[in-house]
Design a protein around this motif. Sequence first.
Motif, short mmCIF file in Angstrom:
data_model
loop_
_atom_site.label_atom_id
_atom_site.label_comp_id
_atom_site.label_asym_id
_atom_site.label_seq_id
_atom_site.Cartn_x
_atom_site.Cartn_y
_atom_site.Cartn_z
N UNK A 14 0.83 -1.39 -0.08
CA UNK A 14 0.65 -0.37 0.06
C UNK A 14 0.74 1.64 0.53
N UNK A 15 2.03 1.38 1.10
CA UNK A 15 2.78 2.89 0.82
C UNK A 15 4.08 2.60 0.03
N UNK A 16 5.01 1.58 -0.37
CA UNK A 16 6.17 1.11 -0.70
C UNK A 16 7.08 2.23 -0.37
N UNK A 21 13.62 9.93 2.38
CA UNK A 21 14.27 8.13 2.93
C UNK A 21 14.98 7.45 1.95
N UNK A 22 14.14 7.48 1.06
CA UNK A 22 14.85 6.26 -0.96
C UNK A 22 15.97 7.66 -0.39
N UNK A 24 17.63 10.11 0.72
CA UNK A 24 19.10 10.50 1.61
C UNK A 24 19.96 8.94 1.79
N UNK A 25 19.19 7.52 1.69
CA UNK A 25 20.51 6.56 1.81
C UNK A 25 20.83 6.69 0.61
N UNK A 26 20.20 6.49 -0.54
CA UNK A 26 20.88 6.69 -2.07
C UNK A 26 21.75 7.32 -2.04
N UNK A 27 21.86 8.10 -2.10
CA UNK A 27 22.82 9.27 -2.09
C UNK A 27 23.78 8.59 -1.53
N UNK A 28 23.67 8.49 0.32
CA UNK A 28 24.87 8.39 0.76
C UNK A 28 25.60 7.21 0.61
N UNK A 29 24.76 6.70 -0.30
CA UNK A 29 25.33 4.75 0.53
C UNK A 29 26.35 4.75 -1.68
N UNK A 95 10.29 0.78 4.01
CA UNK A 95 10.43 1.91 3.65
C UNK A 95 11.35 2.25 2.14
N UNK A 96 12.14 1.22 2.52
CA UNK A 96 13.60 1.44 1.59
C UNK A 96 13.28 0.46 0.37
N UNK A 97 12.02 -0.03 0.02
CA UNK A 97 11.61 -0.68 -0.58
C UNK A 97 11.73 -2.12 -0.44
N UNK A 98 11.89 -3.32 0.14
CA UNK A 98 12.54 -4.43 0.12
C UNK A 98 11.32 -5.00 1.46
N UNK A 99 11.28 -6.52 1.23
CA UNK A 99 9.58 -6.78 1.45
C UNK A 99 10.16 -8.14 1.76
#
Length: 240
Positions: A14-16, A21-22, A24-29, A95-99
């Motif tokens: 429902x949210x993905x 947050x995505x 922020x983590x993506x560019x830092x990584x 919230x980073x796309x994992x399930x």
Amino acid sequence: MATTNEEAHRIAREQGVSGPLYLLVKYAAAVIFRIVCGFTASGKENVPKKGPVVIVPNHKSFWDPFFVAIVLRRPVHFMGKAEHFDGPMAKVFLRLGAFPVRRGESDADALETARAILRRGDALALFPEGTRVREEGLGAPKRGAARLAIEAGAPIVPATITGTEKRRWPLPRRVRIVFGTPVSVEGLEATPEDAAAVIGEAWPQVTEEYTRWQNRPGVVAAGLAAVGLGAWVIRKRRGH
């Protein structure tokens, strides 16, 4: 409070991902990986910029999903071992796309979440080998990713990752990812035969690129040099 399996799948469907947050983590990584891991990527144009798509990389390391995600402009969703969602970081992973997926069994909840992600037009990355392949070479691909792609009418994009099997401190080194030519599923049905045909067209791109990179002249020369150095050391020791 712990996140239940049911709640985890509800959030994923429902949210993905959480956009801020995505990113922020993506560019830092991305900054860390490019500096520490010597990371390069090519073929990104082969991944559609919108609409459902299934990306099928080989799998050598825990770090593989991170490398797939940081090079693409659009968010990418992944299945992760259910055990990773038992702790306090569960909602962050979601919230980073994992399930979550329960390994070693047919997980109907995970499959339905994958379908929901594709129905809303998002990108899904699935490892056809099913688990990390720790020995040399690649594993045999399963048909599940292709079947989901056919059901959703989503092209399937092969991706080859090299270097994550090596280590530099806790991180991989000299990592390279290549996105191959998309395989269309238009006009196909989600039968075992059609799914086998799709993965049979996609996976050779991965194996050929992986083999080519592993056998590149620099690696061969380094191997020969190592053999030569070893022989020289043995001769020196025998001389004493």
